[in-house]
Every structure is written in structure tokens, then in C-alpha cells.
Design a protein around this motif. Structure first.
Motif, PDB file in Angstrom:
ATOM      1  N   LEU A  29       0.826  -1.209   0.000  1.00 56.67           N
ATOM      2  CA  LEU A  29       0.000   0.000   0.000  1.00 56.67           C
ATOM      3  C   LEU A  29       0.858   1.257   0.000  1.00 56.67           C
ATOM      4  CD1 LEU A  29      -3.122  -0.586   2.275  1.00 56.67           C
ATOM      5  CD2 LEU A  29      -3.083   0.305  -0.043  1.00 56.67           C
ATOM      6  N   ILE A  30       1.955   1.231   0.728  1.00 61.04           N
ATOM      7  CA  ILE A  30       2.871   2.378   0.733  1.00 61.04           C
ATOM      8  C   ILE A  30       3.401   2.613  -0.676  1.00 61.04           C
ATOM      9  CG2 ILE A  30       5.125   3.194   1.555  1.00 61.04           C
ATOM     10  CD1 ILE A  30       4.484   1.671   4.220  1.00 61.04           C
ATOM     11  N   TYR A  31       3.838   1.534  -1.324  1.00 57.82           N
ATOM     12  CA  TYR A  31       4.357   1.643  -2.681  1.00 57.82           C
ATOM     13  C   TYR A  31       3.282   2.148  -3.646  1.00 57.82           C
ATOM     14  CZ  TYR A  31       5.888   0.376  -7.326  1.00 57.82           C
ATOM     15  OH  TYR A  31       6.200   0.425  -8.650  1.00 57.82           O
ATOM     16  N   ALA A  32       2.096   1.556  -3.576  1.00 53.79           N
ATOM     17  CA  ALA A  32       1.014   1.936  -4.484  1.00 53.79           C
ATOM     18  C   ALA A  32       0.642   3.413  -4.308  1.00 53.79           C
ATOM     19  CB  ALA A  32      -0.198   1.037  -4.266  1.00 53.79           C
ATOM     20  N   ASN A  33       0.636   3.890  -3.085  1.00 54.96           N
ATOM     21  CA  ASN A  33       0.335   5.302  -2.851  1.00 54.96           C
ATOM     22  C   ASN A  33       1.403   6.216  -3.435  1.00 54.96           C
ATOM     23  OD1 ASN A  33      -2.217   5.783  -1.361  1.00 54.96           O
ATOM     24  ND2 ASN A  33      -1.324   4.306   0.056  1.00 54.96           N
ATOM     25  N   LYS A  34       2.664   5.808  -3.350  1.00 58.42           N
ATOM     26  CA  LYS A  34       3.741   6.602  -3.959  1.00 58.42           C
ATOM     27  C   LYS A  34       3.576   6.652  -5.479  1.00 58.42           C
ATOM     28  CE  LYS A  34       7.341   5.806  -0.519  1.00 58.42           C
ATOM     29  NZ  LYS A  34       8.620   5.137  -0.232  1.00 58.42           N
ATOM     30  N   VAL A  35       3.247   5.523  -6.073  1.00 53.18           N
ATOM     31  CA  VAL A  35       3.042   5.483  -7.526  1.00 53.18           C
ATOM     32  C   VAL A  35       1.856   6.362  -7.903  1.00 53.18           C
ATOM     33  CG1 VAL A  35       2.425   4.009  -9.494  1.00 53.18           C
ATOM     34  CG2 VAL A  35       4.121   3.220  -7.826  1.00 53.18           C
ATOM     35  N   LEU A  36       0.770   6.231  -7.154  1.00 50.09           N
ATOM     36  CA  LEU A  36      -0.418   7.028  -7.440  1.00 50.09           C
ATOM     37  C   LEU A  36      -0.102   8.521  -7.373  1.00 50.09           C
ATOM     38  CD1 LEU A  36      -3.469   7.080  -8.031  1.00 50.09           C
ATOM     39  CD2 LEU A  36      -3.820   7.125  -5.562  1.00 50.09           C
ATOM     40  N   GLU A  37       0.649   8.910  -6.379  1.00 47.01           N
ATOM     41  CA  GLU A  37       1.026  10.322  -6.240  1.00 47.01           C
ATOM     42  C   GLU A  37       1.801  10.804  -7.463  1.00 47.01           C
ATOM     43  OE1 GLU A  37       4.061  12.780  -3.419  1.00 47.01           O
ATOM     44  OE2 GLU A  37       2.693  11.399  -2.393  1.00 47.01           O
ATOM     45  N   SER A  38       2.730  10.000  -7.944  1.00 42.93           N
ATOM     46  CA  SER A  38       3.501  10.425  -9.116  1.00 42.93           C
ATOM     47  C   SER A  38       2.663  10.382 -10.395  1.00 42.93           C
ATOM     48  CB  SER A  38       4.777   9.585  -9.271  1.00 42.93           C
ATOM     49  OG  SER A  38       4.474   8.256  -9.599  1.00 42.93           O
ATOM     50  N   LEU A  39       1.706   9.456 -10.467  1.00 40.40           N
ATOM     51  CA  LEU A  39       0.838   9.372 -11.647  1.00 40.40           C
ATOM     52  C   LEU A  39      -0.087  10.575 -11.763  1.00 40.40           C
ATOM     53  CD1 LEU A  39      -0.127   5.587 -11.582  1.00 40.40           C
ATOM     54  CD2 LEU A  39       1.226   6.749 -13.341  1.00 40.40           C
ATOM     55  N   GLN A  40      -0.408  11.202 -10.674  1.00 34.59           N
ATOM     56  CA  GLN A  40      -1.303  12.349 -10.709  1.00 34.59           C
ATOM     57  C   GLN A  40      -0.671  13.545 -11.414  1.00 34.59           C
ATOM     58  OE1 GLN A  40      -2.483  12.622  -6.584  1.00 34.59           O
ATOM     59  NE2 GLN A  40      -4.100  11.119  -6.880  1.00 34.59           N
ATOM     60  N   LYS A  41       0.636  13.505 -11.571  1.00 37.47           N
ATOM     61  CA  LYS A  41       1.341  14.573 -12.277  1.00 37.47           C
ATOM     62  C   LYS A  41       1.434  14.287 -13.777  1.00 37.47           C
ATOM     63  CE  LYS A  41       4.178  15.128  -8.180  1.00 37.47           C
ATOM     64  NZ  LYS A  41       5.453  14.787  -7.597  1.00 37.47           N
ATOM     65  N   GLY A  42       1.072  13.065 -14.166  1.00 39.03           N
ATOM     66  CA  GLY A  42       1.217  12.669 -15.559  1.00 39.03           C
ATOM     67  C   GLY A  42      -0.101  12.593 -16.295  1.00 39.03           C
ATOM     68  N   GLN A  43      -0.067  11.831 -17.403  1.00 37.38           N
ATOM     69  CA  GLN A  43      -1.246  11.757 -18.259  1.00 37.38           C
ATOM     70  C   GLN A  43      -1.711  10.324 -18.514  1.00 37.38           C
ATOM     71  OE1 GLN A  43      -0.039  13.897 -21.737  1.00 37.38           O
ATOM     72  NE2 GLN A  43      -0.127  15.875 -20.718  1.00 37.38           N
ATOM     73  N   ASN A  44      -1.233   9.377 -17.751  1.00 38.84           N
ATOM     74  CA  ASN A  44      -1.622   7.985 -17.949  1.00 38.84           C
ATOM     75  C   ASN A  44      -2.869   7.684 -17.110  1.00 38.84           C
ATOM     76  OD1 ASN A  44      -1.868   5.213 -18.182  1.00 38.84           O
ATOM     77  ND2 ASN A  44       0.347   4.865 -18.163  1.00 38.84           N
ATOM     78  N   SER A  45      -4.038   7.977 -17.664  1.00 40.08           N
ATOM     79  CA  SER A  45      -5.278   7.845 -16.901  1.00 40.08           C
ATOM     80  C   SER A  45      -5.606   6.387 -16.563  1.00 40.08           C
ATOM     81  CB  SER A  45      -6.440   8.493 -17.646  1.00 40.08           C
ATOM     82  OG  SER A  45      -6.653   7.867 -18.884  1.00 40.08           O
ATOM     83  N   ASN A  46      -5.251   5.444 -17.444  1.00 44.41           N
ATOM     84  CA  ASN A  46      -5.519   4.030 -17.142  1.00 44.41           C
ATOM     85  C   ASN A  46      -4.732   3.562 -15.929  1.00 44.41           C
ATOM     86  OD1 ASN A  46      -7.358   3.723 -19.166  1.00 44.41           O
ATOM     87  ND2 ASN A  46      -5.994   2.638 -20.548  1.00 44.41           N
ATOM     88  N   LYS A  47      -3.456   3.890 -15.904  1.00 44.62           N
ATOM     89  CA  LYS A  47      -2.626   3.484 -14.774  1.00 44.62           C
ATOM     90  C   LYS A  47      -3.075   4.199 -13.502  1.00 44.62           C
ATOM     91  CE  LYS A  47       1.496   1.881 -15.667  1.00 44.62           C
ATOM     92  NZ  LYS A  47       1.825   0.563 -15.235  1.00 44.62           N
ATOM     93  N   LEU A  48      -3.476   5.449 -13.637  1.00 40.83           N
ATOM     94  CA  LEU A  48      -4.007   6.210 -12.505  1.00 40.83           C
ATOM     95  C   LEU A  48      -5.271   5.534 -11.969  1.00 40.83           C
ATOM     96  CD1 LEU A  48      -3.748   8.943 -10.850  1.00 40.83           C
ATOM     97  CD2 LEU A  48      -5.373   9.857 -12.504  1.00 40.83           C
ATOM     98  N   ASP A  49      -6.167   5.145 -12.853  1.00 41.45           N
ATOM     99  CA  ASP A  49      -7.388   4.429 -12.450  1.00 41.45           C
ATOM    100  C   ASP A  49      -7.042   3.095 -11.783  1.00 41.45           C
ATOM    101  OD1 ASP A  49      -8.880   6.475 -13.515  1.00 41.45           O
ATOM    102  OD2 ASP A  49      -9.437   5.383 -15.344  1.00 41.45           O
ATOM    103  N   TRP A  50      -6.071   2.385 -12.352  1.00 45.08           N
ATOM    104  CA  TRP A  50      -5.674   1.074 -11.853  1.00 45.08           C
ATOM    105  C   TRP A  50      -5.171   1.194 -10.412  1.00 45.08           C
ATOM    106  CZ3 TRP A  50      -1.566  -1.861 -10.106  1.00 45.08           C
ATOM    107  CH2 TRP A  50      -1.644  -3.239 -10.293  1.00 45.08           C
ATOM    108  N   TYR A  51      -4.253   2.101 -10.179  1.00 48.10           N
ATOM    109  CA  TYR A  51      -3.701   2.263  -8.830  1.00 48.10           C
ATOM    110  C   TYR A  51      -4.737   2.846  -7.867  1.00 48.10           C
ATOM    111  CZ  TYR A  51       1.033   0.707  -9.705  1.00 48.10           C
ATOM    112  OH  TYR A  51       2.129  -0.073  -9.984  1.00 48.10           O
ATOM    113  N   SER A  52      -5.582   3.745  -8.334  1.00 47.64           N
ATOM    114  CA  SER A  52      -6.640   4.310  -7.485  1.00 47.64           C
ATOM    115  C   SER A  52      -7.578   3.209  -7.007  1.00 47.64           C
ATOM    116  CB  SER A  52      -7.443   5.363  -8.243  1.00 47.64           C
ATOM    117  OG  SER A  52      -6.658   6.476  -8.532  1.00 47.64           O
ATOM    118  N   LYS A  53      -7.991   2.354  -7.936  1.00 52.06           N
ATOM    119  CA  LYS A  53      -8.909   1.256  -7.585  1.00 52.06           C
ATOM    120  C   LYS A  53      -8.229   0.261  -6.650  1.00 52.06           C
ATOM    121  CE  LYS A  53     -12.861  -0.766  -7.926  1.00 52.06           C
ATOM    122  NZ  LYS A  53     -14.028  -0.135  -7.321  1.00 52.06           N
ATOM    123  N   LEU A  54      -6.984  -0.078  -6.930  1.00 54.11           N
ATOM    124  CA  LEU A  54      -6.240  -1.004  -6.073  1.00 54.11           C
ATOM    125  C   LEU A  54      -6.172  -0.467  -4.650  1.00 54.11           C
ATOM    126  CD1 LEU A  54      -4.383  -3.517  -5.679  1.00 54.11           C
ATOM    127  CD2 LEU A  54      -2.472  -2.010  -6.277  1.00 54.11           C
TER     128      LEU A  54
END
Length: 185
Positions: free
Chosen positions: A62-87
Motif C-alpha cells: 500500500l505504501i508503494y502503491a500510494n507513492k506510484v499514485l502520487e507520481s501518476l497524478q502529475k502525468g497523463q496515464n489515466s488508465n494506470k491512474l485508475d488502476w492504482y486508485s482502484k487497487l
């Protein structure tokens, strides 16, 4: 730092990030595989590995996933953002459904499957020091909690079946949702 060193550092960081994301996703597939196997038939070996994976997922994962989600929010990969948000959302929901006693048990079983000897729950340590706490909680309270849960269910296997019944449908559904999001990529 010269430009070549800066570029090497940047490339190493990018490679590490890509590798870790692939490792995390592969690790999750292994976890979901165990869940699927245990839904078909209880197996002691799979159950021990499952507890290890599940505990790590709800802590370090969960710590790792939250770090990834935080960095994805600065980008444009909406699928990966959705994937990590749902996870993250579903793992937090699942984690909240466990009582403190149940989570103590999961952690204890994780430790039992990862270590030959389980000395960290003993009051008297190998160096003859007296230990009264584990992770800020009294060992006596943890031991009472574990005994209470085992008494309530009757055996380790019965607790396994109970915990699996709490998890299996939710984890299968999460796997299916994550797979659908990934297919959109």
C-alpha cells in the motif's frame, strides 16, 4: 555533477521505476493466483504464502502503491491512474474489515511462514532481555488476542477458512476490475 552523470542517474531512476512497477504487478498476479487456488481448495502451503503476500500487500504494498499514485497524478496515464486508485481504494476497504485480532493473526502467520523461529512474540528474548512490547503494543495483549481468536474459531485451519471466505470474492472481483482497466491500456 557533470551532464553525463546526471543523465546516467536519471536513466537509472527511470529503469528502476519501470522494473519495480513490473515486479509489483507480477507479485500481485502471484497473490491473486494464491487467492484463486485457495478458493478452490484449502492448502496449508498456499495458505502460509498467502498470509505473507497479503500482509505485505496491506503494509509495504500500500505504501508503494500510494507513492506510484502520487507520481501518476502529475502525468497523463489515466488508465494506470485508475488502476492504482482502484487497487488502493479496495485494499483500504478490505483492510478496514479486519478486526485488530484478525490482523494480529495475519501478521503472526506471516511471521511464522517467513521465519524458522518466532521469538519476537516471547517475553524473554535470546539475550535474556525481557520484552514487553511489539510494535508499540503489549505482548500480553497480542498473545491474548491470538488465543481469543483461535478459541473462537477452534483451529488455525478454521481461521484460515473464515479469513478466506471474507477475502476471496472481494479479491477475485478486484482482480477482474484491475484486469479490465489494464485491457484499456
Amino acid at each position: 555533477m557533470d551532464e553525463t552523470a546526471k543523465e546516467d542517474f536519471k536513466q537509472d531512476f527511470i529503469k528502476k521505476t519501470i522494473v519495480q512497477q513490473a515486479q509489483f504487478e507480477q507479485w500481485l498476479k502471484y497473490f491473486f493466483f494464491l487467492n484463486n487456488e485457495l478458493s478452490e481448495k484449502w492448502n496449508f502451503v498456499y495458505q502460509d504464502v498467502f498470509y505473507t503476500k497479503f500482509y505485505e500487500l496491506l503494509t509495504e504494498g500500500l505504501i508503494y502503491a500510494n507513492k506510484v499514485l502520487e507520481s501518476l497524478q502529475k502525468g497523463q496515464n489515466s488508465n494506470k491512474l485508475d488502476w492504482y486508485s482502484k487497487l488502493i481504494e479496495e485494499l483500504n476497504n478490505i483492510k478496514s474489515e479486519f478486526t485488530e485480532e484478525e490482523f494480529d493473526y495475519i501478521e503472526y502467520r506471516r511471521h511464522n511462514s517467513c521465519h524458522i523461529f518466532q521469538n519476537k512474540y516471547e517475553h524473554i528474548q535470546e539475550n535474556l532481555q525481557i520484552r514487553t512490547e511489539r510494535n508499540g503494543r503489549k505482548l500480553q495483549d497480542i498473545n491474548i488476542s491470538l488465543k481469543k481468536l483461535i478459541s473462537k474459531h477452534g483451529s488455525d485451519k478454521d481461521i484460515d477458512v473464515y479469513i478466506n471466505s471474507k477475502l476471496q470474492n472481494k479479491l477475485t472481483e478486484l482482480y477482474n476490475v484491475l484486469t479490465e482497466i489494464q485491457k484499456k491500456n
